[in-house]
Design a protein around this motif. Structure first.
Motif, PDB file in Angstrom:
ATOM      1  N   CYS A   2       0.840  -1.202   0.000  1.00  7.31           N
ATOM      2  CA  CYS A   2       0.000   0.000   0.000  1.00  7.31           C
ATOM      3  C   CYS A   2       0.880   1.258   0.000  1.00  7.31           C
ATOM      4  O   CYS A   2       1.754   1.408   0.843  1.00  7.31           O
ATOM      5  CB  CYS A   2      -0.893  -0.003   1.228  1.00  7.31           C
ATOM      6  N   ARG A   4       0.087   4.230   0.734  1.00  3.84           N
ATOM      7  CA  ARG A   4      -0.208   5.186   1.807  1.00  3.84           C
ATOM      8  C   ARG A   4       0.487   4.817   3.118  1.00  3.84           C
ATOM      9  O   ARG A   4       1.045   5.668   3.795  1.00  3.84           O
ATOM     10  CB  ARG A   4      -1.713   5.231   2.070  1.00  3.84           C
ATOM     11  N   CYS A   5       0.408   3.529   3.467  1.00  5.17           N
ATOM     12  CA  CYS A   5       0.916   3.148   4.791  1.00  5.17           C
ATOM     13  C   CYS A   5       2.129   2.229   4.684  1.00  5.17           C
ATOM     14  O   CYS A   5       2.703   1.848   5.702  1.00  5.17           O
ATOM     15  CB  CYS A   5      -0.178   2.456   5.592  1.00  5.17           C
ATOM     16  N   CYS A  28      -5.607   2.794   8.076  1.00  4.82           N
ATOM     17  CA  CYS A  28      -5.457   3.081   6.649  1.00  4.82           C
ATOM     18  C   CYS A  28      -6.632   2.446   5.890  1.00  4.82           C
ATOM     19  O   CYS A  28      -7.097   1.374   6.265  1.00  4.82           O
ATOM     20  CB  CYS A  28      -4.132   2.512   6.145  1.00  4.82           C
ATOM     21  N   CYS A  30      -6.670   0.763   3.317  1.00  5.07           N
ATOM     22  CA  CYS A  30      -6.361  -0.600   2.866  1.00  5.07           C
ATOM     23  C   CYS A  30      -6.661  -1.593   3.981  1.00  5.07           C
ATOM     24  O   CYS A  30      -7.173  -2.680   3.754  1.00  5.07           O
ATOM     25  CB  CYS A  30      -4.903  -0.722   2.405  1.00  5.07           C
TER      26      CYS A  30
HETATM   27 ZN   LIG Z   1      -2.459   1.143   3.649  1.00  4.07          ZN
END
Ligand SMILES: [Zn+2]
Length: 259
Positions: A2, A4-5, A28, A30
């Protein structure tokens, strides 16, 4: 992975030091999706639906062919009456699945589609992340009996309570169980508990009401609605006719759209 994280599953809020949420982890998206899927999988696992019933949805019900062709099946089935009956049953089932209150009892002959609709209700609830428990009545009684075996993984009380108090219970094929004083009593205890507590319950049966134990029939009538499905056997009764006529019968969806 992912973006983002970075696969951790958590994010930190971008807030100044001293802010109440500074340093607090946030889920997150996800991870949220993963947790939701895990919850659905868990709900599905405890529903006892089994993989072969997972595809029984309202959509798959509506895409089935209506198993008649004008004049080919016989005079017993009236096209319009069958269509109206199925349409009413689907509409009632969908309405119930959106917000199960009270009971819903499907009555009809073998293969008319009542189990499909009852399972579709359970699948719909699970899809909405709400629990549902599916039990075929003769199997349920077998399982209850089997809990008395010394090596049973579950006790009688545990199983009995799980079924008796399920937030939504689907009892398939009521009346197909062998009758014995013990079986009659256990079934009555389950159904009576759900009656007294007004617990959402879906029942399917091949038997007319007057062939059930009177104390069960009276509760079904009381808690209804009773949905009588009048349709021929969906499970292959038309195959020879279809070959004969060389054309596919209309699907229920097609018929509904046409009106
Ligand atoms: Zn994530």
């Amino acid at each position: 992975m992912c973006p983002r994280c970075g696969g951790v599953g958590w994010l930190r809020r971008d807030v100044p030091i001293g802010h109440a949420e500074f340093g607090q982890p946030v889920l997150c998206p996800c991870k949220a999706t993963e947790l939701k899927q895990q919850r659905l999988d868990r709900l599905f696992a405890i529903s006892r639906l089994g993989d072969h019933l997972r595809d029984m949805t309202f959509d798959s019900f509506l895409s089935r062919d209506i198993p008649y062709d004008a004049g080919a099946v016989g005079a017993d089935w009236d096209r319009e009456e069958t269509f109206r009956s199925l349409k009413r049953a689907v509409s009632t089932a969908r309405h119930y699945a959106a917000d199960p209150q009270g009971w819903l009892v499907f009555l009809g002959d073998f293969g008319c589609g009542k189990t499909h609709l009852a399972v579709a209700i359970a699948n719909e609830r699970i899809g909405r992340a709400e629990p549902a428990l599916f039990q075929v009545v003769p199997d349920l009684l077998d399982h209850l009996r089997a809990t008395f075996a010394p090596n049973s993984p579950v006790t009688y009380d545990e199983l009995f309570e799980e079924v008796r108090s399920a937030p939504l219970l689907v009892l398939d094929d009521l009346g197909a169980q062998g009758s014995s004083p013990w079986a009659d009593e256990k079934l009555f205890q389950i159904i009576n508990h759900r009656y007294n507590h007004r617990l959402p319950t879906v029942i399917t049966t091949n038997l007319p009401l007057d062939r059930h134990q009177p104390r069960l029939a009276s509760r079904m009538t009381d808690m209804g609605p009773l949905v009588f499905i009048k349709a021929p056997d969906f499970r292959g009764g038309l195959a020879p006719n279809r070959a004969l006529s060389g054309k596919m019968p209309p699907s229920l969806r097609g018929r509904m759209a046409g009106r």
